[in-house]
Design an enzyme around this catalytic site. Sequence first.
Site, PDB file in Angstrom:
ATOM      1  CG  ASN A 114     -19.066  19.814  39.446  1.00 19.00           C
ATOM      2  OD1 ASN A 114     -18.036  19.302  39.913  1.00 19.00           O
ATOM      3  ND2 ASN A 114     -19.293  19.913  38.129  1.00 19.00           N
ATOM      4  CG  PHE A 118     -11.495  14.121  39.440  1.00 22.09           C
ATOM      5  CD1 PHE A 118     -12.580  14.545  38.696  1.00 22.09           C
ATOM      6  CD2 PHE A 118     -10.237  14.179  38.854  1.00 22.09           C
ATOM      7  CE1 PHE A 118     -12.422  15.002  37.391  1.00 22.09           C
ATOM      8  CE2 PHE A 118     -10.069  14.631  37.560  1.00 22.09           C
ATOM      9  CZ  PHE A 118     -11.162  15.050  36.817  1.00 22.09           C
ATOM     10  CB  SER A 181     -12.310  18.217  35.624  1.00 25.43           C
ATOM     11  OG  SER A 181     -12.799  18.765  36.828  1.00 25.43           O
ATOM     12  CG  ASN A 183     -14.175  21.373  39.732  1.00 22.93           C
ATOM     13  OD1 ASN A 183     -14.202  22.593  39.873  1.00 22.93           O
ATOM     14  ND2 ASN A 183     -15.180  20.707  39.213  1.00 22.93           N
ATOM     15  CB  THR A 184      -8.045  18.150  39.213  1.00 22.78           C
ATOM     16  OG1 THR A 184      -9.071  17.290  39.728  1.00 22.78           O
ATOM     17  CG2 THR A 184      -6.679  17.576  39.597  1.00 22.78           C
ATOM     18  CE  LYS A 215     -16.859  15.367  29.722  1.00 23.82           C
ATOM     19  NZ  LYS A 215     -17.710  14.720  30.735  1.00 23.82           N
ATOM     20  CG  ASN A 244     -15.372  18.343  31.790  1.00 22.09           C
ATOM     21  OD1 ASN A 244     -16.229  18.534  32.651  1.00 22.09           O
ATOM     22  ND2 ASN A 244     -14.388  17.465  31.958  1.00 22.09           N
TER      23      ASN A 244
END
Length: 355
Positions: A114, A118, A181, A183-184, A215, A244
Amino acid sequence: MYRLLFSLVLSRMDPEDAHHLAFRVIRMLPALGIGGLVERFTEPDASLAVEALGLRFPSPFGVAAGFDKDGHAVRGLGQLGFGHVEVGTITAIAQPGNERPRLFRLIGDRALVNRMGFNNGGADAAAGRLSRLSRRSRRPVLGVNIGKSRVTPVDDAVADYERSARVLAPYADYLVVNVSSPNTPGLRGLQELDALAPLLRTVRAVAGPTPLLVKIAPDLSDEEIIRICELVTALGLDGIIATNTTISREGLRAPASVVEAIGAGGLSGAPLAARSSAVLRIVRAHVPATLCVISVGGVETAADVQDRLDAGATLVQGYSAFVYRGPLWARHINRGLARIRRDRAEHGAPAATAA
């Protein structure tokens, strides 16, 4: 039955569309008046209850952040048998996330990739929604996972997290700082101690009595993980969530061309199991026995969950296998855990106890 549905219908749908379809059904359980009947069928055995973070978890198994991003389906997920639900990741500022397609299945690997980014409605909207989930109502333990807004520069990250924590902590049973994450842009850099220490210190002050966890990513080196463990201990945080998603693509069965076509994003599911287990063991070896350690990554069966508990996890979370196992997944996990513990008791082997 679910396997047939997945094979013939859901696997042929866009993964995000399939998620939204399943999510709407789960969200409607309480409203349809059948949630109570489902709950009686899925309720965890009393022997599975865990005391942690000053809370009673009816089962050590919960659903990880990412499935319910805005807190719309907390009660429905609890009625499916999850002992806790971690909503989010929620950001201070509402944001649409990355462009679609942004969710991909690797069915042969029992995995997902993915790069959602967010996507959520923001902290204020979530607070209004979560405030209506009374602590006295029948709901699972509620965790709230917060992250940095995409439009916020990394240099202003502390203030961004502080705002989310201030708004959401009053409605959370526990709060999670997500700095892991992939993805940011710039987010994972916040795991560096010079950035992480002031961030966690500030959020800790704002969270007040709400337990606070952080996390972490599976892609950190063992030495970096140990240093974060030492920081968490020094700051008096309540726990660590490990781990994560990963940016690694090692060991996948899917053809390289397929993986390359998917592109960037966090990999979750079965391929993450080995590293997630290894990180769990590192964390447990370097934090106090009383610290809550939540293990997530690659768990699919009751045996997987029990292995994590035996390795020192206080609680265990899952997400990706929900796609492949279906709505009764938590029930199967809980029934399997109870059976494992009965078998151990009958044969004189003590069941694992949470730290």
